[in-house]
Design a protein around this motif. Structure first.
Motif, short mmCIF file in Angstrom:
data_model
loop_
_atom_site.label_atom_id
_atom_site.label_comp_id
_atom_site.label_asym_id
_atom_site.label_seq_id
_atom_site.Cartn_x
_atom_site.Cartn_y
_atom_site.Cartn_z
N LEU A 1 0.86 -1.25 -0.04
CA LEU A 1 0.16 0.09 -0.01
C LEU A 1 0.94 1.34 -0.06
O LEU A 1 0.62 2.30 -0.72
N THR A 2 1.83 1.37 0.76
CA THR A 2 3.01 2.11 0.85
C THR A 2 3.28 2.70 -0.49
O THR A 2 3.58 3.61 -0.92
N GLY A 3 4.00 1.30 -1.09
CA GLY A 3 4.56 1.30 -2.45
C GLY A 3 3.35 1.89 -3.46
O GLY A 3 3.88 2.99 -4.43
N ASP A 4 2.26 1.50 -3.44
CA ASP A 4 1.42 2.15 -4.26
C ASP A 4 1.11 3.61 -4.19
O ASP A 4 0.84 4.45 -5.22
N SER A 5 1.15 4.05 -3.04
CA SER A 5 0.93 5.42 -2.60
C SER A 5 2.07 6.26 -3.22
O SER A 5 1.78 7.47 -3.93
N LEU A 6 3.36 5.58 -3.20
CA LEU A 6 4.58 6.38 -3.82
C LEU A 6 4.56 6.64 -5.22
O LEU A 6 4.90 7.51 -6.00
N ASP A 7 3.81 5.29 -5.71
CA ASP A 7 3.68 5.52 -7.20
C ASP A 7 2.32 6.58 -7.61
O ASP A 7 2.68 7.28 -8.87
N MET A 8 1.64 6.70 -6.75
CA MET A 8 0.57 7.97 -7.09
C MET A 8 1.32 9.05 -7.01
O MET A 8 0.96 10.01 -8.07
N LEU A 9 2.25 9.36 -6.14
CA LEU A 9 2.95 10.72 -5.87
C LEU A 9 3.84 10.86 -7.47
O LEU A 9 3.96 11.90 -7.83
N GLY A 10 4.57 9.64 -7.69
CA GLY A 10 5.30 9.79 -8.65
C GLY A 10 4.58 10.11 -10.15
O GLY A 10 4.87 10.91 -10.87
N ASP A 11 3.49 9.50 -10.09
CA ASP A 11 2.51 9.85 -11.41
C ASP A 11 2.01 11.30 -11.45
O ASP A 11 1.81 11.95 -12.42
N ALA A 12 1.65 11.87 -10.01
CA ALA A 12 1.35 13.12 -10.00
C ALA A 12 2.66 14.16 -10.59
O ALA A 12 2.28 15.08 -11.34
N LEU A 13 3.75 13.94 -10.19
CA LEU A 13 4.86 14.51 -10.86
C LEU A 13 4.93 14.17 -12.12
O LEU A 13 5.42 15.15 -13.06
N VAL A 14 4.77 13.13 -12.75
CA VAL A 14 4.69 12.81 -14.26
C VAL A 14 3.90 13.75 -15.06
O VAL A 14 4.21 14.40 -16.10
N TYR A 15 2.43 13.81 -14.55
CA TYR A 15 1.59 14.49 -15.16
C TYR A 15 1.80 15.97 -15.05
O TYR A 15 1.65 16.87 -15.99
N ALA A 16 2.44 16.55 -14.09
CA ALA A 16 2.84 18.17 -13.77
C ALA A 16 3.96 18.25 -14.83
O ALA A 16 3.89 19.37 -15.72
N SER A 17 4.94 17.48 -15.12
CA SER A 17 6.06 17.64 -16.06
C SER A 17 5.48 17.49 -17.27
O SER A 17 5.91 18.05 -18.25
N SER A 18 4.60 16.70 -17.64
CA SER A 18 3.90 16.36 -18.97
C SER A 18 3.07 17.71 -19.24
O SER A 18 3.26 18.25 -20.49
N THR B 1 13.30 8.20 -14.55
CA THR B 1 13.89 8.23 -13.28
C THR B 1 13.13 8.24 -12.14
O THR B 1 13.70 7.40 -11.02
N ILE B 2 12.11 8.82 -12.20
CA ILE B 2 11.14 9.03 -10.90
C ILE B 2 10.84 7.50 -10.74
O ILE B 2 10.87 7.03 -9.62
N MET B 3 10.47 6.83 -11.98
CA MET B 3 9.97 5.34 -11.48
C MET B 3 11.07 4.63 -10.87
O MET B 3 10.65 3.55 -10.08
N PHE B 4 12.16 4.64 -11.34
CA PHE B 4 13.34 4.16 -11.15
C PHE B 4 13.65 4.13 -9.49
O PHE B 4 13.82 3.31 -8.57
N VAL B 5 13.67 5.53 -9.07
CA VAL B 5 13.74 5.98 -7.58
C VAL B 5 12.94 5.27 -6.72
O VAL B 5 12.93 4.66 -5.56
N PHE B 6 11.58 5.38 -7.27
CA PHE B 6 10.50 4.53 -6.32
C PHE B 6 10.43 3.21 -6.21
O PHE B 6 10.09 2.38 -5.37
#
Length: 203
Positions: free
Chosen positions: A50-67, A87-92
């Motif tokens: 669940l924590t991992g999935d939440s970090l994925d959500m944060l990563g996606d939010a950053l991804v959409y912002a950069s897009s 890079t974000i995906m790999f860090v997470f």
């Protein structure tokens, strides 16, 4: 006649970019909201998946912002942003793996009810995001990479629900750890694909 044609194509492109921006803003806010919900629930429930999935959500939010930042820029800028997403995906992936190792030594079984309830909410949210992004997934590298992130979310959500069921049956931390490590692998694999494609585009 040629000028009219060019003007028409320009209008179509402008309309497409506006549609892309609207979709990206919607999925950005959905993912930010779900990050807050899932991260808090993951910590309270002692759940790696669940924590991992939440970090994925944060990563996606950053991804959409950069897009959104590069939506009106050229292909090279979009490739650079896609590289940032990878890079974000790999860090997470590394973060989830580290959390799983920590949880292995703590050996606290997660709370399956919280995992399943929040997991269902997250799955519904991500299905909405995927449906919104699907019509734009072949527009360009920028949109195809965000669609890939959204698809990974569905895999992650489904995995969390499977983990919750197995934890409930086995009363063990191992299913949650296994799913957490699986998510780390999926994140790393997707990161490699996005990084390689964006690197080729930039060069």
């Amino acid at each position: 006649m040629s000028d009219d044609c060019c003007q028409s194509k320009g209008c179509e492109l402008s309309k497409l970019k506006k549609q892309q921006a609207k979709v990206l803003w919607i999925v950005l806010f959905i993912n930010l909201g779900m990050f807050v919900i899932e991260f808090g629930a993951g910590i309270r429930a002692d759940s790696v998946s669940l924590t991992g999935d939440s970090l994925d959500m944060l990563g996606d939010a950053l991804v959409y912002a950069s897009s959104l930042y590069v939506i009106n820029k050229g292909s090279k800028a979009q490739a650079g942003t896609a590289f940032f997403k990878g890079t974000i995906m790999f860090v997470f992936a590394i973060a989830v793996f580290a959390r799983a190792i920590y949880q292995l030594f703590v050996s606290a079984a997660p709370e399956p009810t919280t995992m399943s309830t929040v997991g269902v909410v997250a799955l519904i949210a991500n299905l909405c995001c995927l449906l919104l992004l699907t019509r734009h997934r072949k527009d360009n590298l920028n949109m195809s990479s965000v669609w890939l992130c959204s698809r990974n979310d569905i895999i992650a959500n489904t995995s969390v629900l499977v983990a919750a069921g197995l934890v409930l049956i086995a009363h063990s931390v191992l299913p949650d750890l296994a799913v957490g490590l699986l998510l780390a692998f999926v994140f790393a694999k997707s990161a490699g694909k996005v990084l390689s494609e964006s690197w080729r585009e930039m060069h």
